[in-house]
Design a protein around this motif. Structure first.
Motif: not given
Length: 335
Positions: A208, A210, A265, A268-269, A273-276
């Motif tokens: 993820a 951030m 998932a 992360c929300e 954070a964004d999943q990458v």
């Protein structure tokens, strides 16, 4: 002995290598190896099995020897072979693996692959590792089987199997009999090395990203947000090392263990954070049964994996993992 005879046969099959076992040839030597114009007396140590539990004791004896030492064992783990080779100790095992580095002579022979065998002993991985970690983290304590099982969160039967194996290896000593029987860890370094050797990584990793001004701010933010979201977690890796046993190194990625029931998932929300798929600065990890979260500790409001687990985790870093792990063992673990 059958094993020694087999070893002699293997050595004598090597072209231009001669082995003499007449003790009178060189005083104090068990054998003399001749080859490439050299003659080297050696001391021989025969073992049934060599692994992380007894390799350091062998190295200690070899350092006190007046001549090169060669260890002969029916079974020898790859890790033990590497540790002995690093200290200049020769090795020969029942599969025909040979590592000899003597003055003017280098012999390396790869033997046959080991046969698959049914697992009958309690290897120190998964739930069994919780028993080992409990004893390592409280190394001065003596345990009843039931107390150890309850503390580790495993069945008394599993705790007994682990203790029985450690007793056979002389890592654990027993006192008393029957219901009052207690076990005490007498070789913490050997137990630690054995656990590290037998550990198997079964983690699932979720990268993820951030935004954060510094890595330290990033770690603090991730942990604070996980706490706010009610997610059970433990910080690990270089960011945890920085809090337990600071060492001058960069922290490119913040690694965190999550409880198994958490959805990565959703987490992360919740933490922003964004999943990458590439370029992460945060890695969320999970493992079945939440074993990595066992015995976690809190420091300055942040939950950290226990120091033994931290050693396992930082060793995976291909950059400076070994250096950081050695530093942690020296400064925070102590054996």
């Amino acid at each position: 002995m059958e094993l020694e005879a087999e070893v002699l046969r293997i050595l004598r099959d090597i072209p231009e290598l001669r082995v003499q076992t007449d003790r009178a040839a060189v005083r104090g030597a068990d054998a003399v190896i001749r080859g490439a114009g050299t003659q080297t007396p050696i001391a021989v140590e025969v073992k049934a099995r060599v692994n992380a539990a007894n390799v350091h004791q062998i190295i200690h004896h070899a350092q006190d020897a007046s001549m090169p030492v060669v260890v002969i064992a029916r079974e020898m783990t790859e890790g033990a072979r590497e540790a002995l080779a690093a200290q200049g100790v020769g090795t020969i095992d029942g599969l025909g693996n040979i590592r000899l580095e003597l003055p003017g002579l280098l012999v390396r022979v790869d033997g046959t692959a080991p046969r698959p065998r049914t697992k009958t002993r309690a290897t120190l991985s998964g739930k069994s590792s919780l028993v080992a970690q409990a004893m390592l983290l409280d190394s001065g304590r003596s345990w009843h089987v039931a107390d150890l099982a309850e503390h580790a969160g495993v069945s008394p039967a599993l705790a007994h199997r682990v203790l029985q194996r450690l007793g056979d290896l002389e890592i654990v000593a027993s006192q008393g009999a029957g219901p009052s029987k207690r076990r005490r860890l007498v070789e913490p370094s050997a137990l630690f090395d054995l656990w590290v050797e037998e550990h198997r990584d079964r983690s699932r990793r979720y990268p993820a990203f951030m935004l954060a001004s510094t890595t330290d701010d990033l770690a603090a933010t991730v942990c604070r947000n996980l706490e706010s979201a009610g997610v059970t977690y433990a910080l690990t890796g270089a960011a945890a090392i920085a809090r337990v046993a600071p060492i001058l190194t960069s922290i490119p990625v913040v690694e965190v263990w999550l409880e198994g029931i958490a959805d990565p998932a959703t987490v992360c929300e919740e933490i922003g954070a964004d999943q990458v798929t590439s370029g992460p600065n945060v890695v969320l990890q999970q493992e079945r049964d939440d074993v990595p979260l066992a015995y976690r500790t809190q420091r300055d409001g942040v939950w950290l994996v226990n120091v033994c687990r931290l050693y396992i985790d930082v060793r995976r870093d291909p950059q400076r993992g070994s250096e950081q792990a050695d530093h942690l063992r020296r400064e925070a673990i102590g054996f």
